[in-house]
Design a protein around this motif. Sequence first.
Motif, PDB file in Angstrom:
ATOM      1  N   PHE A  82       0.905  -1.188   0.155  1.00  0.00           N
ATOM      2  CA  PHE A  82       0.000   0.061  -0.040  1.00  0.00           C
ATOM      3  C   PHE A  82       0.719   1.378   0.031  1.00  0.00           C
ATOM      4  CE2 PHE A  82      -2.380  -3.119   2.406  1.00  0.00           C
ATOM      5  CZ  PHE A  82      -3.512  -3.651   1.519  1.00  0.00           C
ATOM      6  N   HIS A  96      -7.247   5.361   2.947  1.00  0.00           N
ATOM      7  CA  HIS A  96      -6.584   4.212   2.742  1.00  0.00           C
ATOM      8  C   HIS A  96      -6.983   3.138   3.747  1.00  0.00           C
ATOM      9  CE1 HIS A  96      -3.981   4.880  -0.895  1.00  0.00           C
ATOM     10  NE2 HIS A  96      -3.935   6.172  -0.276  1.00  0.00           N
ATOM     11  N   ALA A 141     -10.491   1.983   2.634  1.00  0.00           N
ATOM     12  CA  ALA A 141     -10.455   1.129   1.416  1.00  0.00           C
ATOM     13  C   ALA A 141      -9.809  -0.532   1.810  1.00  0.00           C
ATOM     14  CB  ALA A 141      -9.535   1.568   0.349  1.00  0.00           C
ATOM     15  N   ALA A 142      -8.989  -0.460   2.770  1.00  0.00           N
ATOM     16  CA  ALA A 142      -8.371  -1.825   2.877  1.00  0.00           C
ATOM     17  C   ALA A 142      -9.245  -2.596   3.753  1.00  0.00           C
ATOM     18  CB  ALA A 142      -7.178  -1.384   3.704  1.00  0.00           C
ATOM     19  N   ARG A 148     -13.764  -5.253  -0.613  1.00  0.00           N
ATOM     20  CA  ARG A 148     -13.102  -4.106  -1.038  1.00  0.00           C
ATOM     21  C   ARG A 148     -12.296  -4.105  -2.360  1.00  0.00           C
ATOM     22  NH1 ARG A 148     -10.175  -7.158   2.447  1.00  0.00           N
ATOM     23  NH2 ARG A 148      -8.184  -7.795   1.898  1.00  0.00           N
ATOM     24  N   PRO A 149     -11.826  -3.001  -2.977  1.00  0.00           N
ATOM     25  CA  PRO A 149     -10.828  -3.394  -4.065  1.00  0.00           C
ATOM     26  C   PRO A 149      -9.606  -3.940  -3.364  1.00  0.00           C
ATOM     27  CG  PRO A 149     -11.332  -0.948  -3.353  1.00  0.00           C
ATOM     28  CD  PRO A 149     -12.153  -1.813  -2.560  1.00  0.00           C
ATOM     29  N   PRO A 189      -4.500  -0.993  -4.034  1.00  0.00           N
ATOM     30  CA  PRO A 189      -4.478   0.395  -3.866  1.00  0.00           C
ATOM     31  C   PRO A 189      -4.391   1.378  -4.999  1.00  0.00           C
ATOM     32  CG  PRO A 189      -2.478  -0.626  -2.873  1.00  0.00           C
ATOM     33  CD  PRO A 189      -3.337  -1.797  -3.707  1.00  0.00           C
ATOM     34  N   SER A 199      -6.039   0.675  -7.969  1.00  0.00           N
ATOM     35  CA  SER A 199      -7.106   0.455  -8.683  1.00  0.00           C
ATOM     36  C   SER A 199      -8.167   1.835  -8.714  1.00  0.00           C
ATOM     37  CB  SER A 199      -8.030  -0.918  -8.224  1.00  0.00           C
ATOM     38  OG  SER A 199      -8.504  -0.462  -6.799  1.00  0.00           O
ATOM     39  N   TRP A 224     -10.527   1.885  -5.251  1.00  0.00           N
ATOM     40  CA  TRP A 224      -9.646   2.023  -4.198  1.00  0.00           C
ATOM     41  C   TRP A 224      -9.348   3.771  -4.187  1.00  0.00           C
ATOM     42  CZ3 TRP A 224      -7.350  -1.488  -0.873  1.00  0.00           C
ATOM     43  CH2 TRP A 224      -6.396  -0.971   0.156  1.00  0.00           C
TER      44      TRP A 224
END
Length: 139
Positions: free
Chosen positions: A3, A47, A50-51, A56-57, A60, A62, A65
């Motif tokens: 990430f 972040h 998103a994680a 989730r996507p 990182p 994408s 994200w």
Amino acid sequence: MRFLPAVIVDALFVLIFAAIGRASHQEDPAGFLLTAWPFLVALVIGHLVAALLPGRPRRPWSLMWGVVVWVVTVAGGMLVRVVAGDTAEVPFIIVAAIVLGVFLVGWRAAAALVRRLRGSQSADEADAAAVEDSVGPID
């Protein structure tokens, strides 16, 4: 940590956003950290969100994200600004949303386009090699 590169790129774009904003208002650009810090805090939270999202996507870099990071960075950055005693006027919110959207989602879109173009070139080269293998060298 996979990430970290995306976080660093995003943080650089937030710093650029703050420096450009201060310079455009004839404020001391050296004080850009005063403008950037609420957005940097929100960026890290973005972040993390998103994680941790279910389904989730996965990457990182994408687009999805990036959208999550962008929304959390703008909303969270404005909230932190207000809580810290600064302002969040509507024009600033609009400009921040647009610029940070272009920055945080834009580099991911450009990276996706490059990956897609490289993938299609590799596929074209593989197709050409397969044709050459089946019919012999093409002169």
